[in-house]
Design an enzyme around this catalytic site. Structure first.
Site, PDB file in Angstrom:
ATOM      1  N   SER A   1       0.849  -1.195   0.000  1.00 17.80           N
ATOM      2  CA  SER A   1       0.000   0.000   0.000  1.00 17.80           C
ATOM      3  C   SER A   1       0.878   1.235   0.000  1.00 17.80           C
ATOM      4  O   SER A   1       1.672   1.444   0.927  1.00 17.80           O
ATOM      5  CB  SER A   1      -0.899   0.025   1.233  1.00 17.80           C
ATOM      6  OG  SER A   1      -1.413   1.341   1.393  1.00 17.80           O
TER       7      SER A   1
ATOM      8  N   HIS B   1      -1.220  -1.343  -4.322  1.00 17.16           N
ATOM      9  CA  HIS B   1      -2.486  -1.023  -3.655  1.00 17.16           C
ATOM     10  C   HIS B   1      -2.543   0.478  -3.363  1.00 17.16           C
ATOM     11  O   HIS B   1      -1.637   1.035  -2.755  1.00 17.16           O
ATOM     12  CB  HIS B   1      -2.585  -1.825  -2.362  1.00 17.16           C
ATOM     13  CG  HIS B   1      -3.887  -1.702  -1.637  1.00 17.16           C
ATOM     14  ND1 HIS B   1      -5.011  -2.421  -1.971  1.00 17.16           N
ATOM     15  CD2 HIS B   1      -4.241  -0.946  -0.570  1.00 17.16           C
ATOM     16  CE1 HIS B   1      -5.994  -2.122  -1.144  1.00 17.16           C
ATOM     17  NE2 HIS B   1      -5.564  -1.218  -0.274  1.00 17.16           N
TER      18      HIS B   1
ATOM     19  N   ASP C   1      -4.693   3.555  -1.777  1.00 16.11           N
ATOM     20  CA  ASP C   1      -5.733   3.851  -0.788  1.00 16.11           C
ATOM     21  C   ASP C   1      -6.275   5.264  -0.969  1.00 16.11           C
ATOM     22  O   ASP C   1      -5.590   6.249  -0.676  1.00 16.11           O
ATOM     23  CB  ASP C   1      -5.166   3.694   0.626  1.00 16.11           C
ATOM     24  CG  ASP C   1      -5.030   2.230   1.022  1.00 16.11           C
ATOM     25  OD1 ASP C   1      -6.002   1.474   0.832  1.00 16.11           O
ATOM     26  OD2 ASP C   1      -3.955   1.843   1.511  1.00 16.11           O
TER      27      ASP C   1
ATOM     28  N   MET D   1      -8.877   8.024   0.244  1.00 16.84           N
ATOM     29  CA  MET D   1      -9.662   8.367   1.447  1.00 16.84           C
ATOM     30  C   MET D   1     -10.190   9.791   1.328  1.00 16.84           C
ATOM     31  O   MET D   1      -9.498  10.683   0.831  1.00 16.84           O
ATOM     32  CB  MET D   1      -8.774   8.269   2.684  1.00 16.84           C
ATOM     33  CG  MET D   1      -8.115   6.916   2.873  1.00 16.84           C
ATOM     34  SD  MET D   1      -7.247   6.844   4.447  1.00 16.84           S
ATOM     35  CE  MET D   1      -6.431   5.241   4.280  1.00 16.84           C
TER      36      MET D   1
ATOM     37  N   HIS E   1      -8.399   1.080  -3.851  1.00 15.89           N
ATOM     38  CA  HIS E   1      -9.298   0.844  -2.718  1.00 15.89           C
ATOM     39  C   HIS E   1      -9.963   2.172  -2.355  1.00 15.89           C
ATOM     40  O   HIS E   1      -9.308   3.065  -1.823  1.00 15.89           O
ATOM     41  CB  HIS E   1      -8.451   0.300  -1.552  1.00 15.89           C
ATOM     42  CG  HIS E   1      -9.225   0.042  -0.293  1.00 15.89           C
ATOM     43  ND1 HIS E   1      -8.602  -0.195   0.915  1.00 15.89           N
ATOM     44  CD2 HIS E   1     -10.555  -0.020  -0.046  1.00 15.89           C
ATOM     45  CE1 HIS E   1      -9.511  -0.397   1.848  1.00 15.89           C
ATOM     46  NE2 HIS E   1     -10.704  -0.282   1.303  1.00 15.89           N
TER      47      HIS E   1
ATOM     48  N   MET F   1     -12.092   4.361  -0.166  1.00 17.37           N
ATOM     49  CA  MET F   1     -12.704   4.568   1.155  1.00 17.37           C
ATOM     50  C   MET F   1     -13.379   5.928   1.109  1.00 17.37           C
ATOM     51  O   MET F   1     -12.939   6.906   1.732  1.00 17.37           O
ATOM     52  CB  MET F   1     -11.625   4.478   2.242  1.00 17.37           C
ATOM     53  CG  MET F   1     -11.142   3.038   2.446  1.00 17.37           C
ATOM     54  SD  MET F   1      -9.551   2.936   3.272  1.00 17.37           S
ATOM     55  CE  MET F   1      -8.474   3.139   1.849  1.00 17.37           C
TER      56      MET F   1
ATOM     57  N   MET G   1     -11.221  -6.160   5.651  1.00 17.11           N
ATOM     58  CA  MET G   1     -10.436  -5.193   6.418  1.00 17.11           C
ATOM     59  C   MET G   1     -10.097  -5.808   7.769  1.00 17.11           C
ATOM     60  O   MET G   1     -10.991  -6.180   8.536  1.00 17.11           O
ATOM     61  CB  MET G   1     -11.227  -3.900   6.636  1.00 17.11           C
ATOM     62  CG  MET G   1     -11.502  -3.076   5.393  1.00 17.11           C
ATOM     63  SD  MET G   1     -10.056  -2.595   4.432  1.00 17.11           S
ATOM     64  CE  MET G   1      -9.056  -1.736   5.637  1.00 17.11           C
TER      65      MET G   1
ATOM     66  N   GLY H   1      -8.577   3.765   7.411  1.00 13.43           N
ATOM     67  CA  GLY H   1      -8.264   5.174   7.644  1.00 13.43           C
ATOM     68  C   GLY H   1      -6.783   5.436   7.822  1.00 13.43           C
ATOM     69  O   GLY H   1      -6.295   6.477   7.411  1.00 13.43           O
ATOM     70  N   PHE H   2      -6.082   4.486   8.410  1.00 10.41           N
ATOM     71  CA  PHE H   2      -4.676   4.727   8.721  1.00 10.41           C
ATOM     72  C   PHE H   2      -3.852   3.454   8.556  1.00 10.41           C
ATOM     73  O   PHE H   2      -4.357   2.355   8.792  1.00 10.41           O
ATOM     74  CB  PHE H   2      -4.531   5.226  10.168  1.00 10.41           C
ATOM     75  CG  PHE H   2      -5.319   6.477  10.428  1.00 10.41           C
ATOM     76  CD1 PHE H   2      -4.806   7.725  10.065  1.00 10.41           C
ATOM     77  CD2 PHE H   2      -6.591   6.403  10.968  1.00 10.41           C
ATOM     78  CE1 PHE H   2      -5.558   8.883  10.268  1.00 10.41           C
ATOM     79  CE2 PHE H   2      -7.353   7.556  11.172  1.00 10.41           C
ATOM     80  CZ  PHE H   2      -6.824   8.797  10.825  1.00 10.41           C
ATOM     81  N   GLY H   3      -2.587   3.639   8.202  1.00 13.42           N
ATOM     82  CA  GLY H   3      -1.647   2.516   8.203  1.00 13.42           C
ATOM     83  C   GLY H   3      -1.115   2.286   9.610  1.00 13.42           C
ATOM     84  O   GLY H   3      -1.353   3.092  10.522  1.00 13.42           O
ATOM     85  N   GLY H   4      -0.428   1.176   9.776  1.00 11.01           N
ATOM     86  CA  GLY H   4       0.275   0.934  11.029  1.00 11.01           C
ATOM     87  C   GLY H   4      -0.573   0.524  12.214  1.00 11.01           C
ATOM     88  O   GLY H   4      -0.118   0.574  13.351  1.00 11.01           O
TER      89      GLY H   4
ATOM     90  N   ASP I   1      -6.537  -6.587   4.197  1.00 13.12           N
ATOM     91  CA  ASP I   1      -6.000  -5.229   4.257  1.00 13.12           C
ATOM     92  C   ASP I   1      -5.940  -4.739   5.699  1.00 13.12           C
ATOM     93  O   ASP I   1      -6.980  -4.500   6.317  1.00 13.12           O
ATOM     94  CB  ASP I   1      -6.876  -4.304   3.409  1.00 13.12           C
ATOM     95  CG  ASP I   1      -6.226  -2.952   3.167  1.00 13.12           C
ATOM     96  OD1 ASP I   1      -5.107  -2.729   3.654  1.00 13.12           O
ATOM     97  OD2 ASP I   1      -6.859  -2.129   2.479  1.00 13.12           O
ATOM     98  N   GLY I   2      -4.713  -4.598   6.208  1.00  9.82           N
ATOM     99  CA  GLY I   2      -4.513  -4.006   7.521  1.00  9.82           C
ATOM    100  C   GLY I   2      -3.752  -4.902   8.481  1.00  9.82           C
ATOM    101  O   GLY I   2      -4.158  -6.031   8.750  1.00  9.82           O
ATOM    102  N   GLY I   3      -2.619  -4.415   8.933  1.00 10.76           N
ATOM    103  CA  GLY I   3      -1.860  -5.150   9.944  1.00 10.76           C
ATOM    104  C   GLY I   3      -1.226  -6.441   9.459  1.00 10.76           C
ATOM    105  O   GLY I   3      -0.897  -7.320  10.261  1.00 10.76           O
TER     106      GLY I   3
ATOM    107  N   SER J   1       2.950  -0.623   6.159  1.00  8.66           N
ATOM    108  CA  SER J   1       4.117  -0.415   7.015  1.00  8.66           C
ATOM    109  C   SER J   1       5.086  -1.593   6.972  1.00  8.66           C
ATOM    110  O   SER J   1       6.305  -1.392   6.996  1.00  8.66           O
ATOM    111  CB  SER J   1       3.673  -0.103   8.450  1.00  8.66           C
ATOM    112  OG  SER J   1       2.568  -0.863   8.814  1.00  8.66           O
TER     113      SER J   1
HETATM  114  C1  DX5 Z   1      -6.143   1.204   5.771  1.00 14.07           C
HETATM  115  C2  DX5 Z   1      -5.679   0.966   4.353  1.00 14.07           C
HETATM  116  C3  DX5 Z   1      -4.595  -0.033   4.263  1.00 14.07           C
HETATM  117  C4  DX5 Z   1      -3.367   0.351   5.020  1.00 14.07           C
HETATM  118  C5  DX5 Z   1      -2.614  -0.854   5.428  1.00 14.07           C
HETATM  119  O1  DX5 Z   1      -7.210   2.080   5.764  1.00 14.07           O
HETATM  120  O2  DX5 Z   1      -6.745   0.527   3.558  1.00 14.07           O
HETATM  121  O3  DX5 Z   1      -4.291  -0.375   2.928  1.00 14.07           O
HETATM  122  O4  DX5 Z   1      -2.540   1.201   4.302  1.00 14.07           O
HETATM  123  O5  DX5 Z   1      -1.520  -0.425   6.179  1.00 14.07           O
HETATM  124  P1  DX5 Z   1      -0.750  -1.387   7.170  1.00 14.07           P
HETATM  125  O6  DX5 Z   1      -0.240  -2.534   6.382  1.00 14.07           O
HETATM  126  O7  DX5 Z   1       0.321  -0.508   7.727  1.00 14.07           O
HETATM  127  O8  DX5 Z   1      -1.755  -1.820   8.216  1.00 14.07           O
HETATM  128 ZN    ZN Z   2      -6.404  -0.395   1.494  1.00  7.91          ZN
END
Ligand code: DX5
Ligand code: ZN
Length: 228
Positions: free
Chosen positions: A12, A37, A39, A41, A70, A72, A141, A146-149, A177-179, A200
């Site tokens: 991402s 990917h 994102d 938003m 993606h 959002m 999800m 909304g946020f990475g990490g 997607d996520g973590g 991340s």
């Molecule tokens: C979250 C995004 C993800 C995000 C994943 O809203 O859709 O794509 O960037 O980031 P990590 O891998 O850091 O959780």
């Molecule tokens: Zn995403």
């Protein structure tokens, strides 16, 4: 795009250098990324703002493979054409983004892109049951968007298992997607996921001028997933 269920790593660019998207896309592909990917938003559907179709169009020439967009955002439908024209191969919208997700999936395919549907952590697998004959990808999800990490939400692994059974032989990707990192990737891969988005966990430690860590991170996630 041909369909298969092999593990695909989709970094991402939410975790990339926003001042250098073109070079970042080239770097992750050179380091082994399968998909890119993207994102999007809107500060309304999710509490963060990134970029829109103009940025997608600008980075498209820097991506050789699949551009996985993606969305959002809410509403979605007024913007589908613009993201398709920007060169998205896959456009994913959320079931929670409005009352007419069936129409949204029709519109995405109508615009010439593959159609993806995403589920927030609180939404059940059953929410996509009547869409399965009209989608190419279901995105689970594993964080609140909304946020990475953020930290991986383990309850979602069971949802992946349910979706895998519901999908059967249909040519539908299950994307996570996520973590996602080398500890969580094997859990979702074993449950039936084939596309692993990671922000991340891919970009950590590297940069455009020192991209080798991207490759090491991608290989570590892939190896963990394939072993799982
Ligand atoms: C979250 C995004 C993800 C995000 C994943 O809203 O859709 O794509 O960037 O980031 P990590 O891998 O850091 O959780
Ligand atoms: Zn995403």
């Amino acid at each position: 795009m041909t369909f298969d269920r092999s593990i695909k790593i989709a970094p991402s660019i939410l975790s990339a250098d926003f001042a250098n998207f073109g070079a970042e896309c080239q770097a992750i592909e050179a380091q082994g990324a399968d998909w890119v990917h993207v994102d999007v938003m809107d500060g309304h559907f999710v509490p963060n703002i990134t970029f829109g179709p103009a940025t997608c169009a600008a980075i498209r020439p820097h991506i050789k493979g699949v551009m996985d967009v993606h969305l959002m955002i809410a509403p979605v439908d007024p913007y589908i054409e613009a993201f398709a024209k920007a060169g998205a191969d896959i456009i994913t919208a959320h079931v929670e983004a409005g009352p007419h997700i069936h129409r949204t999936m029709q519109a995405i395919r109508g615009a010439g892109a593959k159609a993806g549907v995403a589920l927030n952590p609180a939404s059940p697998a059953a929410a996509v049951e009547y869409l399965l004959d009209m989608v190419d990808l279901v995105c689970v999800m594993t964080v609140n968007p909304g946020f990475g990490g953020q930290k991986f939400i383990h309850s979602q692994v069971e949802k992946v298992r349910q979706l895998r059974a519901m999908i059967g032989d249909r040519p539908i990707h299950i994307e996570i997607d996520g973590g996602v990192d080398p500890t969580t990737a094997p859990l979702v891969a074993a449950a039936g996921a084939d596309v692993l988005v990671a922000g991340s966990a891919v970009f950590r430690g590297g940069s455009v001028s020192d991209p080798a860590p991207y490759g090491a991170n991608i290989r570590a996630i892939r190896a963990a997933a394939e072993a799982g």
